[in-house]
Design a protein around this motif. Structure first.
Motif, PDB file in Angstrom:
ATOM      1  N   THR A  98      43.490  30.197 -15.829  1.00 28.04           N
ATOM      2  CA  THR A  98      43.990  31.018 -14.721  1.00 28.04           C
ATOM      3  C   THR A  98      42.927  31.993 -14.236  1.00 28.04           C
ATOM      4  OG1 THR A  98      46.223  30.897 -15.671  1.00 28.04           O
ATOM      5  CG2 THR A  98      45.831  32.583 -14.001  1.00 28.04           C
ATOM      6  N   LEU A  99      42.210  32.598 -15.173  1.00 30.18           N
ATOM      7  CA  LEU A  99      41.185  33.580 -14.820  1.00 30.18           C
ATOM      8  C   LEU A  99      39.994  32.947 -14.106  1.00 30.18           C
ATOM      9  CD1 LEU A  99      41.329  35.707 -18.080  1.00 30.18           C
ATOM     10  CD2 LEU A  99      41.815  36.555 -15.780  1.00 30.18           C
ATOM     11  N   TYR A 129      38.991  41.950 -14.675  1.00 31.80           N
ATOM     12  CA  TYR A 129      39.360  40.580 -15.050  1.00 31.80           C
ATOM     13  C   TYR A 129      38.222  39.891 -15.807  1.00 31.80           C
ATOM     14  CZ  TYR A 129      43.401  41.051 -11.953  1.00 31.80           C
ATOM     15  OH  TYR A 129      44.583  41.473 -11.374  1.00 31.80           O
ATOM     16  N   ILE A 130      36.984  40.207 -15.446  1.00 34.29           N
ATOM     17  CA  ILE A 130      35.845  39.638 -16.161  1.00 34.29           C
ATOM     18  C   ILE A 130      35.830  40.150 -17.599  1.00 34.29           C
ATOM     19  CG2 ILE A 130      33.329  39.531 -16.274  1.00 34.29           C
ATOM     20  CD1 ILE A 130      33.292  39.843 -13.220  1.00 34.29           C
ATOM     21  N   LEU A 162      50.142  39.811 -19.183  1.00 40.38           N
ATOM     22  CA  LEU A 162      51.427  39.629 -18.519  1.00 40.38           C
ATOM     23  C   LEU A 162      51.924  40.888 -17.824  1.00 40.38           C
ATOM     24  CD1 LEU A 162      53.351  37.295 -20.978  1.00 40.38           C
ATOM     25  CD2 LEU A 162      51.953  36.723 -18.999  1.00 40.38           C
ATOM     26  N   ARG A 163      51.254  42.027 -18.015  1.00 40.15           N
ATOM     27  CA  ARG A 163      51.627  43.236 -17.281  1.00 40.15           C
ATOM     28  C   ARG A 163      51.036  43.243 -15.878  1.00 40.15           C
ATOM     29  NH1 ARG A 163      49.138  47.388 -18.873  1.00 40.15           N
ATOM     30  NH2 ARG A 163      50.605  48.937 -18.082  1.00 40.15           N
ATOM     31  N   PHE A 205      48.027  38.672 -11.793  1.00 36.16           N
ATOM     32  CA  PHE A 205      47.702  37.596 -12.720  1.00 36.16           C
ATOM     33  C   PHE A 205      48.937  36.825 -13.181  1.00 36.16           C
ATOM     34  CE2 PHE A 205      47.199  36.221 -17.169  1.00 36.16           C
ATOM     35  CZ  PHE A 205      46.097  35.406 -17.061  1.00 36.16           C
ATOM     36  N   ARG A 206      50.041  37.526 -13.424  1.00 39.05           N
ATOM     37  CA  ARG A 206      51.208  36.918 -14.063  1.00 39.05           C
ATOM     38  C   ARG A 206      51.791  35.725 -13.313  1.00 39.05           C
ATOM     39  NH1 ARG A 206      55.851  40.928 -15.678  1.00 39.05           N
ATOM     40  NH2 ARG A 206      56.002  41.119 -13.417  1.00 39.05           N
ATOM     41  N   PRO A 207      52.031  35.789 -11.973  1.00 41.75           N
ATOM     42  CA  PRO A 207      52.647  34.632 -11.292  1.00 41.75           C
ATOM     43  C   PRO A 207      51.814  33.366 -11.410  1.00 41.75           C
ATOM     44  CG  PRO A 207      52.742  36.581  -9.903  1.00 41.75           C
ATOM     45  CD  PRO A 207      51.840  36.928 -11.048  1.00 41.75           C
TER      46      PRO A 207
END
Length: 307
Positions: free
Chosen positions: A44-45, A57-58, A286-287, A291-293
């Motif tokens: 995902t990332l 994110y990195i 997940l917070r 990113f979560r969806p």
């Protein structure tokens, strides 16, 4: 470093082997599940430019990669102990040195992530400049270099302790040549690293809290940031618990018989080694509403629609 070793004393082999298949299945099932979660998170990332080009994110990708490596390492060491795999001392030394590097990357990454949030809240106008991709890459390189210092120190100790005898034995820190010096050095590094990381996270937390109270700050962003840094402090505590595993097990073995000690060791392996490595990515990943969806979309093989 976590190692599951078995030795026979007054306990029969059948007693030691009692319940081992069930325990192994109970241990490995959540390991493989959470390893799958980590792999999906890493995919995902890498799926969108915003994740590849944004500093936080990195840094999260780096921590997630290190946690995944650490989880695989712990799983392999556990399996080697279950099947009673003996290693040559030279191979064991290399395995232990690699494990020493991997174990320290996560706490050091937490410090970098806390600093990134501190800069975002306290220096918002300079955040983009300070945390550009190239500088984030340099920060990650520094993390891995610092994480390797202990391993290189241990390597020097191994070299000066004399030639490694190529004997077969269980692979653990207890079988390392120059055990006393090895333990002292590792304890010193553990104290230095965790004090440094802990002080960094506490400092950034206090700085963010102070910034959140100023009239000019973004209250919502500051509140999220100091909750995130507080979670980093909790994650640091979980990482520290895994580092202390060997010391706790040595204390347990000194006061319990072998069979009871093995059962306690198994429970602590799940609670101190596996659980923290599985929980840390979920706490942070997940917070995140961006990113979560997308993560849920990949995790469910496309059944959960992403935004």
């Amino acid at each position: 470093m976590a190692n599951i070793t078995v030795s026979a004393s007054n306990v029969t082999v059948s007693q030691i082997n009692k319940g081992v298949p069930a325990k192994a299945a109970l241990s490995m099932t959540p390991c493989f599940f959470f390893l799958y979660i980590n792999v999906v998170m890493l995919i995902t990332l890498r799926s969108k430019a915003i994740f590849r080009d944004t500093s936080r994110y990195i840094l999260f990708t780096n921590m997630l990669f290190a946690d995944s490596l650490n989880l695989v390492y712990c799983m392999l060491m556990y399996i080697f102990a279950i099947i009673r795999l003996y290693m040559r001392s030279i191979v064991c030394a290399l395995v232990m040195l690699a494990g020493a590097v991997i174990a320290l990357i996560s706490p050091l990454s937490l410090a970098m992530m806390a600093l990134e949030r501190y800069i975002a809240i306290c220096f918002p106008l300079r955040h983009a400049e300070i945390t550009m991709c190239r500088r984030t890459g340099v920060a990650i390189a520094i993390v891995w270099a610092l994480g390797s210092v202990q391993a290189f120190t241990n390597l020097i100790l191994l070299l000066i302790s004399g030639p490694l005898v190529s004997t077969l034995d269980f692979c653990s820190g207890l079988s390392m040549p120059g055990m006393e010096a090895y333990t002292d050095v590792n304890n010193a590094f553990t104290i230095i690293y965790f004090l440094s990381v802990g002080l960094t996270i506490v400092y950034t937390y206090i700085g963010i809290v102070v910034a959140a109270r100023s009239a000019s700050s973004d209250k919502c962003s500051a509140a999220k940031a100091h909750r995130t840094v507080l979670l980093h402090l909790i994650q640091l505590g979980l990482c520290l618990s895994s580092i202390l595993f060997d010391s706790i097990i040595a204390l347990v073995r000194a006061h319990l018989d072998l069979f009871a000690a093995l059962n306690v060791q198994y429970v602590m392996f799940l609670g101190l080694i596996i659980f923290p490595r599985c929980l840390s990515p979920l706490i942070y990943g997940l917070r995140d509403q961006t990113f979560r969806p997308l993560f849920l979309y990949y995790f469910s093989f496309g059944f959960c629609a992403s935004n």
